[in-house]
Design a protein around this motif. Structure first.
Motif, PDB file in Angstrom:
ATOM      1  N   TYR A   1      -0.598   3.426 -10.324  1.00  0.00           N
ATOM      2  CA  TYR A   1      -1.915   4.020 -10.104  1.00  0.00           C
ATOM      3  C   TYR A   1      -3.053   3.157 -10.640  1.00  0.00           C
ATOM      4  CZ  TYR A   1      -0.501   5.690 -14.734  1.00  0.00           C
ATOM      5  OH  TYR A   1      -0.027   5.773 -16.021  1.00  0.00           O
ATOM      6  N   LEU A   2      -2.712   1.956 -11.168  1.00  0.00           N
ATOM      7  CA  LEU A   2      -3.747   1.064 -11.686  1.00  0.00           C
ATOM      8  C   LEU A   2      -3.774  -0.294 -11.003  1.00  0.00           C
ATOM      9  CD1 LEU A   2      -3.557   1.669 -15.556  1.00  0.00           C
ATOM     10  CD2 LEU A   2      -5.268   2.537 -13.955  1.00  0.00           C
ATOM     11  N   ASP A   3      -2.679  -0.688 -10.376  1.00  0.00           N
ATOM     12  CA  ASP A   3      -2.590  -2.033  -9.802  1.00  0.00           C
ATOM     13  C   ASP A   3      -2.250  -1.967  -8.314  1.00  0.00           C
ATOM     14  OD1 ASP A   3      -2.355  -4.693  -9.297  1.00  0.00           O
ATOM     15  OD2 ASP A   3      -0.537  -5.003 -10.472  1.00  0.00           O
ATOM     16  N   PRO A   4      -3.215  -2.179  -7.430  1.00  0.00           N
ATOM     17  CA  PRO A   4      -2.937  -2.190  -5.986  1.00  0.00           C
ATOM     18  C   PRO A   4      -2.294  -3.480  -5.509  1.00  0.00           C
ATOM     19  CG  PRO A   4      -5.249  -2.615  -6.361  1.00  0.00           C
ATOM     20  CD  PRO A   4      -4.648  -2.330  -7.707  1.00  0.00           C
ATOM     21  N   ARG A   5      -2.103  -4.427  -6.455  1.00  0.00           N
ATOM     22  CA  ARG A   5      -1.504  -5.729  -6.128  1.00  0.00           C
ATOM     23  C   ARG A   5      -2.308  -6.465  -5.070  1.00  0.00           C
ATOM     24  NH1 ARG A   5       4.934  -3.990  -6.154  1.00  0.00           N
ATOM     25  NH2 ARG A   5       5.063  -3.623  -8.399  1.00  0.00           N
ATOM     26  N   VAL A   6      -3.603  -6.489  -5.282  1.00  0.00           N
ATOM     27  CA  VAL A   6      -4.519  -7.210  -4.395  1.00  0.00           C
ATOM     28  C   VAL A   6      -5.192  -8.303  -5.209  1.00  0.00           C
ATOM     29  CG1 VAL A   6      -6.547  -7.046  -2.929  1.00  0.00           C
ATOM     30  CG2 VAL A   6      -4.916  -5.166  -2.990  1.00  0.00           C
TER      31      VAL A   6
ATOM     32  N   ALA B   1      -0.136   6.948  -7.338  1.00  0.00           N
ATOM     33  CA  ALA B   1      -0.247   6.272  -6.043  1.00  0.00           C
ATOM     34  C   ALA B   1      -1.593   5.573  -5.926  1.00  0.00           C
ATOM     35  CB  ALA B   1      -0.087   7.276  -4.910  1.00  0.00           C
ATOM     36  N   ILE B   2      -1.640   4.586  -5.024  1.00  0.00           N
ATOM     37  CA  ILE B   2      -2.877   3.910  -4.609  1.00  0.00           C
ATOM     38  C   ILE B   2      -3.086   4.231  -3.140  1.00  0.00           C
ATOM     39  CG2 ILE B   2      -3.987   1.694  -4.177  1.00  0.00           C
ATOM     40  CD1 ILE B   2      -3.885   2.084  -7.068  1.00  0.00           C
TER      41      ILE B   2
ATOM     42  N   PRO C   1      -5.075  -3.903   0.515  1.00  0.00           N
ATOM     43  CA  PRO C   1      -3.650  -3.823   0.193  1.00  0.00           C
ATOM     44  C   PRO C   1      -2.808  -3.680   1.457  1.00  0.00           C
ATOM     45  CG  PRO C   1      -4.934  -2.293  -1.149  1.00  0.00           C
ATOM     46  CD  PRO C   1      -5.847  -2.804  -0.073  1.00  0.00           C
ATOM     47  N   ARG C   2      -1.533  -3.983   1.333  1.00  0.00           N
ATOM     48  CA  ARG C   2      -0.616  -3.809   2.462  1.00  0.00           C
ATOM     49  C   ARG C   2      -0.132  -2.364   2.476  1.00  0.00           C
ATOM     50  NH1 ARG C   2       4.265  -7.934   3.037  1.00  0.00           N
ATOM     51  NH2 ARG C   2       2.427  -9.270   3.427  1.00  0.00           N
TER      52      ARG C   2
END
Length: 245
Positions: free
Chosen positions: A122-127, A165-166, A134-135
């Motif tokens: 819930y903190l890292d969208p990996r973008v 969740a993101i 994000p994908r």
């Protein structure tokens, strides 16, 4: 992206990181070899203050979602440990050598803990900076119901697990921004996930808000035993499809 609600565990890890200040004071004490009746109080206070300012600034940046702050912390910790080791070898002081070992253990543990907390779903969208959006997870959508009466808005889902969740959308629409900001103001909303024929409802607390585009991170909260079981089954379905780690 900015963190709008700092989780307790991230705040706790940041607080432990601030304990680097006493370590700096202890290193000055050990390196000075001063007798107990003539301790180098000014040097201890000065270096403890420097450590407090540096770790305090980097910790504050990390709880605001600044990813660069963790990399900068690793660089500071590496330089500090190497210099301490070099000083222990040059002065031939075994106590300083043992201190350096324990300092390295403390810094490694604390920085790994901070990275783990900052990397939660819930903190890292990996973008990264060179990415656009994000994908999304194929076939998974999320409807965000506002805390007050109003239409639900549909989002795509970038990450989801048992903790949160993101969600995001590539469109910039007023309704989406309005719902997200209402959820942040009310400190809660209901997320409705749909994947094929499965549906899951989860109350959640907003933790992250996208600065560009429309999206947010949510931490699940107030889930009863049945809701947690349903969430676990839903996540296992996605894991079986290869969409959840």
């Amino acid at each position: 992206m900015r963190i709008v609600s700092v989780p307790f565990t991230l705040n706790l890890a940041r607080t432990v990181f601030l304990l680097s200040a006493p370590w700096a004071a202890a290193e000055v004490l050990i390196a000075s070899r001063a007798p107990w009746w003539r301790l180098p109080y000014s040097g201890m206070a000065s270096w403890a203050g420097v450590a407090l300012v540096v770790t305090g600034g980097l910790g504050a940046a990390m709880v605001r979602g600044r990813r660069w702050a963790w990399n900068a912390s690793v660089a500071v910790a590496t330089i500090w440990t190497l210099l301490s080791g070099w000083l222990a070898i040059r002065t031939r002081l075994p106590s300083l050598g043992y201190f350096t070992i324990f300092l390295a253990i403390f810094l490694i543990y604390t920085l790994l803990w901070l990275r783990h907390e900052m990397g939660r779903s819930y903190l890292d969208p990996r973008v990264r900076w060179y990415h656009g959006l994000p994908r999304p997870i194929p076939g998974l959508v999320c409807e965000l119901a506002p805390p007050k009466e109003g239409p639900a808005v549909r989002f795509q889902v970038a990450r989801v697990d048992r903790e949160g969740a993101i969600v995001f959308s590539g469109k910039r629409e007023g309704a989406m921004d309005q719902v997200l900001r209402a959820a942040v103001t009310a400190r809660g909303a209901e997320l409705v996930f749909r994947y094929r024929t499965d549906e899951l409802r989860c109350p959640a607390r907003p933790t992250l808000l996208f600065e560009r585009g429309t999206g947010a991170g949510f931490c699940f909260k107030d889930l009863g035993p049945d809701a947690r079981k349903n969430l676990g089954d839903f996540i296992e379905t996605l894991r079986g499809e290869g969409y959840v780690e």
